[in-house]
Design a protein around this motif. Structure first.
Motif, mmCIF file in Angstrom:
data_model
loop_
_atom_site.group_PDB
_atom_site.id
_atom_site.type_symbol
_atom_site.label_atom_id
_atom_site.label_comp_id
_atom_site.label_asym_id
_atom_site.label_seq_id
_atom_site.Cartn_x
_atom_site.Cartn_y
_atom_site.Cartn_z
ATOM 1 N N LEU A 99 37.844 -13.805 57.911
ATOM 2 C CA LEU A 99 38.513 -12.717 57.234
ATOM 3 C C LEU A 99 38.723 -11.603 58.250
ATOM 4 N N ARG A 100 40.000 -11.285 58.467
ATOM 5 C CA ARG A 100 40.341 -10.262 59.449
ATOM 6 C C ARG A 100 41.117 -9.167 58.712
ATOM 7 N N GLY A 101 40.418 -8.054 58.457
ATOM 8 C CA GLY A 101 41.039 -7.039 57.618
ATOM 9 C C GLY A 101 41.122 -7.564 56.196
ATOM 10 N N ARG A 102 42.333 -7.744 55.696
ATOM 11 C CA ARG A 102 42.526 -8.285 54.348
ATOM 12 C C ARG A 102 43.276 -9.613 54.380
ATOM 13 N N SER A 103 43.306 -10.258 55.532
ATOM 14 C CA SER A 103 43.933 -11.575 55.629
ATOM 15 C C SER A 103 42.925 -12.559 56.219
ATOM 16 N N VAL A 104 43.144 -13.833 55.964
ATOM 17 C CA VAL A 104 42.278 -14.883 56.500
ATOM 18 C C VAL A 104 43.071 -15.673 57.535
ATOM 19 N N GLU A 105 42.444 -15.888 58.683
ATOM 20 C CA GLU A 105 43.130 -16.514 59.817
ATOM 21 C C GLU A 105 42.318 -17.682 60.360
ATOM 22 N N ILE A 106 42.967 -18.822 60.564
ATOM 23 C CA ILE A 106 42.327 -19.939 61.259
ATOM 24 C C ILE A 106 42.320 -19.594 62.745
ATOM 25 N N ILE A 107 41.125 -19.514 63.341
ATOM 26 C CA ILE A 107 41.028 -19.052 64.721
ATOM 27 C C ILE A 107 40.640 -20.169 65.692
ATOM 28 N N HIS A 108 40.199 -21.330 65.171
ATOM 29 C CA HIS A 108 39.824 -22.416 66.080
ATOM 30 C C HIS A 108 39.910 -23.746 65.334
ATOM 31 N N VAL A 109 40.360 -24.769 66.032
ATOM 32 C CA VAL A 109 40.474 -26.117 65.462
ATOM 33 C C VAL A 109 39.889 -27.123 66.444
ATOM 34 N N ILE A 128 45.869 -16.068 50.845
ATOM 35 C CA ILE A 128 44.571 -15.971 50.186
ATOM 36 C C ILE A 128 44.451 -16.949 49.023
ATOM 37 N N HIS A 129 45.564 -17.208 48.319
ATOM 38 C CA HIS A 129 45.498 -17.968 47.077
ATOM 39 C C HIS A 129 45.831 -19.443 47.230
ATOM 40 N N LEU A 137 36.526 -17.837 50.848
ATOM 41 C CA LEU A 137 36.057 -16.467 51.071
ATOM 42 C C LEU A 137 36.407 -15.564 49.894
ATOM 43 N N ALA A 138 37.608 -15.725 49.346
ATOM 44 C CA ALA A 138 38.049 -14.872 48.243
ATOM 45 C C ALA A 138 37.179 -15.060 47.005
ATOM 46 N N ALA A 139 36.637 -16.255 46.810
ATOM 47 C CA ALA A 139 35.803 -16.515 45.633
ATOM 48 C C ALA A 139 34.563 -15.635 45.613
ATOM 49 N N PHE A 140 34.088 -15.247 46.800
ATOM 50 C CA PHE A 140 32.885 -14.422 46.897
ATOM 51 C C PHE A 140 33.217 -12.956 47.206
ATOM 52 N N ALA A 141 34.515 -12.625 47.212
ATOM 53 C CA ALA A 141 34.959 -11.240 47.451
ATOM 54 C C ALA A 141 36.001 -10.897 46.391
ATOM 55 N N PRO A 142 35.559 -10.494 45.201
ATOM 56 C CA PRO A 142 36.454 -10.316 44.049
ATOM 57 C C PRO A 142 37.626 -9.371 44.293
ATOM 58 N N ASP A 143 37.463 -8.404 45.186
ATOM 59 C CA ASP A 143 38.527 -7.412 45.383
ATOM 60 C C ASP A 143 39.561 -7.826 46.425
ATOM 61 N N LEU A 144 39.376 -8.976 47.038
ATOM 62 C CA LEU A 144 40.237 -9.359 48.152
ATOM 63 C C LEU A 144 41.689 -9.565 47.725
ATOM 64 N N LEU A 145 41.891 -10.104 46.536
ATOM 65 C CA LEU A 145 43.247 -10.350 46.062
ATOM 66 C C LEU A 145 43.875 -9.135 45.400
ATOM 67 N N GLY A 146 43.109 -8.095 45.157
ATOM 68 C CA GLY A 146 43.684 -6.891 44.570
ATOM 69 C C GLY A 146 43.815 -6.919 43.065
ATOM 70 N N GLY A 147 43.177 -7.894 42.403
ATOM 71 C CA GLY A 147 43.172 -7.934 40.937
ATOM 72 C C GLY A 147 44.560 -8.098 40.350
ATOM 73 N N GLN A 148 44.778 -7.464 39.201
ATOM 74 C CA GLN A 148 46.032 -7.636 38.476
ATOM 75 C C GLN A 148 47.231 -7.040 39.209
ATOM 76 N N GLY A 204 28.400 -13.765 57.426
ATOM 77 C CA GLY A 204 28.783 -15.152 57.174
ATOM 78 C C GLY A 204 29.781 -15.306 56.047
ATOM 79 N N ALA A 205 29.833 -14.333 55.145
ATOM 80 C CA ALA A 205 30.779 -14.383 54.033
ATOM 81 C C ALA A 205 32.197 -14.069 54.478
ATOM 82 N N ARG A 206 32.368 -13.698 55.744
ATOM 83 C CA ARG A 206 33.696 -13.428 56.300
ATOM 84 C C ARG A 206 34.200 -14.582 57.158
ATOM 85 N N LEU A 207 33.448 -15.670 57.189
ATOM 86 C CA LEU A 207 33.808 -16.845 57.984
ATOM 87 C C LEU A 207 33.759 -18.085 57.114
#
Length: 253
Positions: A99-109, A128-129, A137-148, A204-207
């Protein structure tokens, strides 16, 4: 509000190792003028250093305050070898996301060493969705999607993409119950993935770590097995990084 913006900028720069104002805007959603002004304030305070023309890194003053190195390079140095081993054992591509800021990025493969067929997920930001690495990550960070506020603005990448908050919240509850997320042809037809956070709280909740492959290979039974394997690997990595790892809550009967 101002402190939150400053913290967000430091988080983004610290994760990337180096970042431009453009990078910060992309991951934070801040207007360019605002981001530029805040970056200059942080640099003046010694919390950021201008290491090259237009590129900033965590400043010496802040490094003296925070000793743990959570940059992409430092994390990959610990996590990548374990992902490489898993990729070869399973015969699928494994990835690390953050999680980088408010976006999720694949950083290594990491891909298998053998000549088996596999699908590479690519690097970069994921919705995110509609991707397991993000949903884990979003499942454990309720505010990440911005709600309604985001209702009606979620893109349907395929006809299987969940775009209603009600449906996403139900899936997030399932992810919290079993500990890992799935993406079954939601981002691209024929492609599936499974991912789990490194922890449910703290850094760890950001990875998240995950594996991806074709829908033909990633059957429901295979995804369930990979999901359990990822939970075990997440626990191993969290311990290696000195973080707490929480056992997911039992699934309701």
């Amino acid at each position: 509000m101002q402190l939150e913006r400053l913290s967000l900028i430091l988080e983004i720069v610290g994760q990337r190792g180096e970042a431009t104002v453009g990078d910060i805007c992309r991951h934070s959603g801040l207007p360019q003028a605002t981001a530029y002004r805040l970056v200059q304030d942080l640099a003046a305070a010694g919390l950021l250093d201008n290491v090259a023309r237009g590129r900033f890194a965590i400043g010496a003053r802040l490094k003296g305050i925070v000793q743990d190195d959570l940059s992409d390079d430092a994390l990959c140095g610990i996590i990548a070898p374990r992902l490489a081993r898993a990729a070869t054992e399973v015969g699928a591509a494994f990835f690390l996301s953050r999680l980088r800021g408010r976006s999720v990025e694949i950083i290594h493969v990491e891909t298998p060493e053998t000549g088996v067929s596999f699908l590479h997920p690519g690097l970069g930001t994921r919705p995110i969705h509609a991707c397991s690495c993000s949903k884990a990550l979003a499942a454990f960070a309720p505010d990440l999607l911005g709600g309604q506020a985001i209702e009606g603005r979620l893109k349907a990448y395929t006809d299987l993409t969940l775009t209603r908050m009600e449906d996403l919240q139900a899936e997030f509850a399932q992810i919290r119950s079993r500990g890992y997320a799935e993406c079954v042809e939601e981002l691209e037809r024929g492609m599936c993935s499974v991912a789990a956070p490194l922890a449910q709280e703290g850094p760890g909740a950001r990875l998240s770590i995950g594996a991806t492959g074709s829908a033909r290979v990633f059957t429901p039974v295979f995804r369930a097995r990979i999901g359990q394997d990822l939970l075990g690997l997440a626990q191993e990595l969290a311990a290696a990084l000195g973080w707490d790892w929480s056992e997911p809550a039992p699934r309701p009967a």
